[in-house]
Structure formats: C-alpha cells, structure tokens
Write a protein that holds these residues in place. Structure first.
Motif, mmCIF file in Angstrom:
data_model
loop_
_atom_site.group_PDB
_atom_site.id
_atom_site.type_symbol
_atom_site.label_atom_id
_atom_site.label_comp_id
_atom_site.label_asym_id
_atom_site.label_seq_id
_atom_site.Cartn_x
_atom_site.Cartn_y
_atom_site.Cartn_z
ATOM 1 N N ILE A 177 -9.244 -1.344 5.621
ATOM 2 C CA ILE A 177 -9.648 0.055 5.515
ATOM 3 C C ILE A 177 -8.838 0.906 6.486
ATOM 4 O O ILE A 177 -8.351 1.981 6.127
ATOM 5 N N ALA A 178 -8.674 0.427 7.699
ATOM 6 C CA ALA A 178 -7.884 1.165 8.690
ATOM 7 C C ALA A 178 -6.436 1.303 8.241
ATOM 8 O O ALA A 178 -5.816 2.357 8.426
ATOM 9 N N ARG A 179 -5.901 0.268 7.626
ATOM 10 C CA ARG A 179 -4.524 0.308 7.133
ATOM 11 C C ARG A 179 -4.378 1.371 6.043
ATOM 12 O O ARG A 179 -3.417 2.149 6.040
ATOM 13 N N ILE B 233 -2.106 4.917 6.282
ATOM 14 C CA ILE B 233 -1.066 5.290 5.324
ATOM 15 C C ILE B 233 -1.362 6.656 4.719
ATOM 16 O O ILE B 233 -0.457 7.491 4.557
ATOM 17 N N ARG B 234 -2.635 6.919 4.411
ATOM 18 C CA ARG B 234 -3.006 8.243 3.903
ATOM 19 C C ARG B 234 -2.703 9.326 4.929
ATOM 20 O O ARG B 234 -2.171 10.381 4.594
ATOM 21 N N HIS B 235 -2.994 9.041 6.191
ATOM 22 C CA HIS B 235 -2.730 10.011 7.252
ATOM 23 C C HIS B 235 -1.232 10.235 7.420
ATOM 24 O O HIS B 235 -0.785 11.379 7.623
ATOM 25 N N GLU B 236 -0.434 9.185 7.331
ATOM 26 C CA GLU B 236 1.014 9.327 7.425
ATOM 27 C C GLU B 236 1.540 10.246 6.323
ATOM 28 O O GLU B 236 2.396 11.098 6.562
ATOM 29 N N ARG B 237 1.018 10.059 5.121
ATOM 30 C CA ARG B 237 1.459 10.891 4.001
ATOM 31 C C ARG B 237 1.051 12.344 4.193
ATOM 32 O O ARG B 237 1.807 13.256 3.877
ATOM 33 N N GLU B 238 -0.161 12.568 4.701
ATOM 34 C CA GLU B 238 -0.611 13.937 4.954
ATOM 35 C C GLU B 238 0.253 14.617 6.004
ATOM 36 O O GLU B 238 0.610 15.781 5.867
ATOM 37 N N ARG B 239 0.592 13.880 7.066
ATOM 38 C CA ARG B 239 1.438 14.453 8.110
ATOM 39 C C ARG B 239 2.830 14.743 7.605
ATOM 40 O O ARG B 239 3.435 15.762 7.961
ATOM 41 N N LEU C 129 0.821 -1.205 0.000
ATOM 42 C CA LEU C 129 0.000 0.000 0.000
ATOM 43 C C LEU C 129 0.858 1.260 0.000
ATOM 44 O O LEU C 129 0.503 2.259 -0.618
ATOM 45 N N ARG C 130 1.989 1.217 0.686
ATOM 46 C CA ARG C 130 2.876 2.376 0.732
ATOM 47 C C ARG C 130 3.490 2.681 -0.626
ATOM 48 O O ARG C 130 3.871 3.811 -0.902
ATOM 49 N N GLU C 131 3.583 1.682 -1.487
ATOM 50 C CA GLU C 131 4.141 1.880 -2.817
ATOM 51 C C GLU C 131 3.122 2.483 -3.777
ATOM 52 O O GLU C 131 3.490 2.973 -4.833
ATOM 53 N N HIS D 65 -8.735 4.752 -4.680
ATOM 54 C CA HIS D 65 -9.525 3.734 -5.367
ATOM 55 C C HIS D 65 -9.670 2.485 -4.502
ATOM 56 O O HIS D 65 -10.760 1.909 -4.406
ATOM 57 N N GLN D 66 -8.578 2.063 -3.873
ATOM 58 C CA GLN D 66 -8.613 0.901 -2.989
ATOM 59 C C GLN D 66 -9.565 1.134 -1.815
ATOM 60 O O GLN D 66 -10.311 0.249 -1.417
#
Length: 69
Positions: A51-53, A57-63, A7-9, A17-18
C-alpha cells in the motif's frame, strides 16, 4: 503484489484499483488477526508495504504533474 517497476507501468486507474483491493485485503487480514485466525502474520507487513509503495508512486506522479504545469 507487483514490484515498484510494475506499478510504475500501470495507469492511474489501475493503481487506484490496486490500492482499493489492497486496502480491502488489509482490512480482512486485520479482522482475522483480531479473531486469532490469521495463518501468516507476515502478510500484514507485506500488504502494508505494498500500500505504501502504491501511494508513493501516486504521489510521485502528482508531484511530477504539478511541476510540469
């Protein structure tokens, strides 16, 4: 579903989309559970974790984007 490293890739669009497809699948499974036609109840738990995962990851990228700016 993909692992956290897979997912990180993914790009932001792919993650979105996922996430949408996972939420749709969760809705479908919850509907099946309410009508007692769900074959594998463990899939609900797995999908909620996926979904939580994705959201994590989206939150990590935003931060990281916010701290870089």
């Amino acid at each position: 579903m993909a692992t956290a490293s897979e997912l990180r890739e993914m790009s932001v669009e792919e993650l979105g989309h996922q996430l949408n497809s996972a939420r749709q699948e969760l809705f479908r499974l919850r509907f099946q559970a309410s009508t007692e036609k769900l074959e594998a109840p463990s899939n609900l738990k797995k999908l909620r974790r996926d979904i939580a995962r994705i959201l994590t990851i989206r939150h990590e990228r935003e931060r990281s984007a916010a701290s870089a700016a």
